[in-house]
Design a protein around this motif. Structure first.
Motif, PDB file in Angstrom:
ATOM      1  N   SER A  69      -3.248 -28.057   0.321  1.00 27.29           N
ATOM      2  CA  SER A  69      -3.894 -28.664  -0.836  1.00 27.29           C
ATOM      3  C   SER A  69      -4.349 -30.080  -0.495  1.00 27.29           C
ATOM      4  O   SER A  69      -5.437 -30.516  -0.896  1.00 27.29           O
TER       5      SER A  69
ATOM      6  N   SER B 116      -4.776 -23.425 -10.913  1.00 29.71           N
ATOM      7  CA  SER B 116      -6.205 -23.432 -10.573  1.00 29.71           C
ATOM      8  C   SER B 116      -7.060 -23.292 -11.831  1.00 29.71           C
ATOM      9  O   SER B 116      -8.091 -23.962 -11.976  1.00 29.71           O
ATOM     10  N   TYR B 117      -6.637 -22.429 -12.743  1.00 32.36           N
ATOM     11  CA  TYR B 117      -7.363 -22.256 -14.003  1.00 32.36           C
ATOM     12  C   TYR B 117      -7.395 -23.566 -14.790  1.00 32.36           C
ATOM     13  O   TYR B 117      -8.454 -24.007 -15.264  1.00 32.36           O
TER      14      TYR B 117
ATOM     15  N   LEU C  86      -9.676 -26.235 -13.046  1.00 33.79           N
ATOM     16  CA  LEU C  86     -11.116 -26.011 -13.242  1.00 33.79           C
ATOM     17  C   LEU C  86     -11.518 -26.301 -14.679  1.00 33.79           C
ATOM     18  O   LEU C  86     -12.600 -26.859 -14.946  1.00 33.79           O
TER      19      LEU C  86
ATOM     20  N   LEU D 289      -7.438 -19.740  -3.208  1.00 33.98           N
ATOM     21  CA  LEU D 289      -7.631 -19.965  -4.636  1.00 33.98           C
ATOM     22  C   LEU D 289      -6.411 -20.657  -5.238  1.00 33.98           C
ATOM     23  O   LEU D 289      -6.526 -21.406  -6.215  1.00 33.98           O
ATOM     24  N   ILE D 290      -5.254 -20.442  -4.634  1.00 31.45           N
ATOM     25  CA  ILE D 290      -4.006 -20.992  -5.152  1.00 31.45           C
ATOM     26  C   ILE D 290      -3.683 -22.363  -4.565  1.00 31.45           C
ATOM     27  O   ILE D 290      -3.203 -23.247  -5.271  1.00 31.45           O
TER      28      ILE D 290
ATOM     29  N   LEU E 145      -8.017 -24.789  -3.762  1.00 31.87           N
ATOM     30  CA  LEU E 145      -8.851 -25.161  -4.906  1.00 31.87           C
ATOM     31  C   LEU E 145      -8.256 -26.303  -5.742  1.00 31.87           C
ATOM     32  O   LEU E 145      -8.998 -27.217  -6.130  1.00 31.87           O
ATOM     33  N   PRO E 146      -6.949 -26.313  -6.040  1.00 31.51           N
ATOM     34  CA  PRO E 146      -6.404 -27.467  -6.767  1.00 31.51           C
ATOM     35  C   PRO E 146      -6.597 -28.784  -6.032  1.00 31.51           C
ATOM     36  O   PRO E 146      -6.799 -29.834  -6.659  1.00 31.51           O
TER      37      PRO E 146
ATOM     38  N   TYR F 235      -1.474 -31.862  -4.800  1.00 28.81           N
ATOM     39  CA  TYR F 235      -0.887 -30.752  -5.557  1.00 28.81           C
ATOM     40  C   TYR F 235       0.168 -31.227  -6.558  1.00 28.81           C
ATOM     41  O   TYR F 235       0.113 -30.827  -7.736  1.00 28.81           O
TER      42      TYR F 235
END
Length: 519
Positions: free
Chosen positions: A68, A198-199, A202, A293-294, A297-298, A316
């Protein structure tokens, strides 16, 4: 900071995991536990436990925090470590695992003794013990301690002590079986927590407009962070040197890690059958495709949300502030789950190598119960050493993940040459294997000193070719190894089931799509 609800959820997770581990371990009380029970889970692991445990062992503090952080500093290009690992797992499952299982081994050094001699086995056993303790364990503990300090406000040293005690509490008695089955819960929690973060990241980037809008904001606002193949003008080209990522040193590093790394391959060696092991490896390959993605992305989102971090590795833990009350405790538990799972896996493999490859040679007449006891002691001592050495070794590095790759890259080329030539070329001699091991370190240090501008991934490729040349020359000048049983491939089937072949095809298609999209 965690509030009382988060702390209660976290404590509940810790206690639940310990109870489950003890329950799993109790199932083995019908007979005296031997080395196969403790180190290889009685060779009874199903595919889903193997796949989950492979990922839980791999994804730890150095992956979550470190990658991350590299996502924060470099961008999506660091995801190549994850995506290329997926296809590497398929190759390992098809071409390397059948050889190891056919030779009925506990450890990678044991295979080297069967193929070469005790000198090669002991040399590589001591090397792996050193790397696992002074690089892997220290990195996981250090980054885990920093994460606990950032999220929970507890001093990093107390955080490291907690992590060490937690991993010992559920793995020391039950061995690999307790680790592997609890890893299933760890992975579920890790994936759920990572996807949720991640959700939320974003959604925060887009000011509440949703995931798609947030991804669009990142892609348009940070185009440099979405380049998979870096150009020479990129400031991080030395870490990920362009097309070499796809055709050069990263392949060598991945093959070494996923094919010949004890705490990874040990799960597959503990399978019910070769078919179960291959299914588990295919399952792990798909989970690897999901990991960026886990974990990456963050880190990229943190560039927008936290642009002034002191070090990238704070990305992170800082992003976890997005979590609502209660969920933060669950996601914190997921982070700790990843850390303690890797610690348990590493210490179990350290104890396996020390006991089976070193101690049994010194004390060959002891009982199985005695060897299990020695293995437990080795686990405990290795963690104590790592606790003492973590801050002095890693305290001054901004991106721990890159440091780990740089250090292990010194020895990786020689290891890959030793195994590949030993497995697939009968003329490889013990002297050639030792020459490759020594040459890997000498060539790496020489290139680093006299060609410092050479990216380390390209250096790995060059050292690999030099070690391969040395191995061929020394082998041809010496006498071929007389023990041919371990290298005889005539009785080994490399055929795989249809389900594995379909899975492999799917991995290739997905990888091509990803790289074509983000080229």
């Amino acid at each position: 900071m965690l509030n009382n609800i988060d702390i209660a959820i976290f404590v509940g997770y810790v206690l639940g995991l310990l109870v489950l581990a003890l329950y799993i371990s109790r199932n083995d009380k019908d007979h005296e536990r031997n080395t196969q029970d403790y180190f290889l889970a009685s060779k009874s692991l199903p595919w889903w436990a193997i796949g989950a445990s492979l990922i839980a062992s791999n994804i730890s503090a150095e992956q979550i925090i470190g990658m991350s952080g590299s996502g924060y500093a470099i961008g999506l290009a660091i995801a190549s470590y994850e995506w290329m690992a997926a296809i590497t797992l398929i190759l390992v499952g098809k071409y390397m695992l059948p050889i190891f299982i056919k030779n009925d081994i506990f450890t990678m050094p044991q295979y080297l003794e069967q193929r070469f001699d005790k000198r090669v086995k002991t040399t590589l056993a001591l090397f792996w013990l050193s790397v696992y303790i002074f690089v892997n364990l220290t990195a996981v503990l250090w980054l885990g301690g920093l994460a606990i300090e950032t999220v929970a406000g507890i001093d990093w040293m107390y955080g490291m002590i907690f992590l060490a005690m937690f991993s010992l509490a559920y793995s020391l008695y039950g061995g690999l079986k307790a680790v592997a089955y609890t890893d299933i819960i760890q992975v579920v929690l890790l994936i759920f927590g990572g996807l949720l973060l991640s959700y939320l990241a974003l959604d925060a980037v887009s000011d509440g407009q949703g995931v798609v809008a947030g991804f669009t904001v990142l892609a348009t606002g940070l185009p440099g962070h979405f380049e998979m193949i870096l150009t020479e003008s990129n400031p991080h080209y030395m870490s990920l040197p362009g097309i070499s990522v796809l055709v050069g040193g990263l392949w060598i590093m991945n093959i070494s890690y996923w094919g010949f790394n004890q705490y990874i391959i040990q799960r597959a060696l503990a399978a019910k059958s070769i078919q179960e092991a291959q299914k588990g490896i295919a399952f792990a390959a798909y989970l690897k495709l999901l990991m960026p993605l886990i974990v990456v992305l963050p880190g990229i989102a943190a560039v927008v949300l936290h642009p002034n971090l002191t070090t990238p590795d704070q990305a992170y833990p800082s992003m976890m502030a997005l979590m609502p009350t209660g969920i933060k405790g669950l996601v914190f538990a997921a982070l700790v789950a990843a850390i303690v799972s890797s610690l348990a896996s590493m210490t179990n493999s350290i104890s396996t190598i020390f006991t089976m490859d070193i101690y049994t040679q010194l004390k060959p007449e002891k009982s199985q119960r005695h060897y299990v006891f020695v293995g437990r002691c080795a686990s405990f001592i290795s963690l104590v050493i790592a606790l003492l050495m973590a801050e002095p070794l890693l305290g001054k590095f901004d991106q721990a993940f890159q440091y780990i790759q740089e250090f292990t890259g010194v020895f990786t080329p020689g290891i890959v040459v030793i195994f590949l030539t030993g497995m697939f070329w009968k003329k490889t001699t013990s002297q050639a294997a030792l020459a490759a091991a020594l040459g890997s370190a000498l060539f790496s240090f020489a290139l680093r000193m006299y060609w410092p501008e050479l990216p380390f991934m390209d250096r790995i490729s060059i050292v690999f070719l030099l070690c391969l040349a040395v191995t061929v020359c020394v082998s041809l000048m010496g006498n071929a190894t007389t023990s041919d049983q371990s290298v005889d491939l005539s009785h080994i089937s490399f055929g795989t089931q249809r389900s594995f072949n379909v899975s492999a095809f799917g991995v290739v298609v997905i990888l091509n799509t990803l790289y074509v999209t983000w080229w």
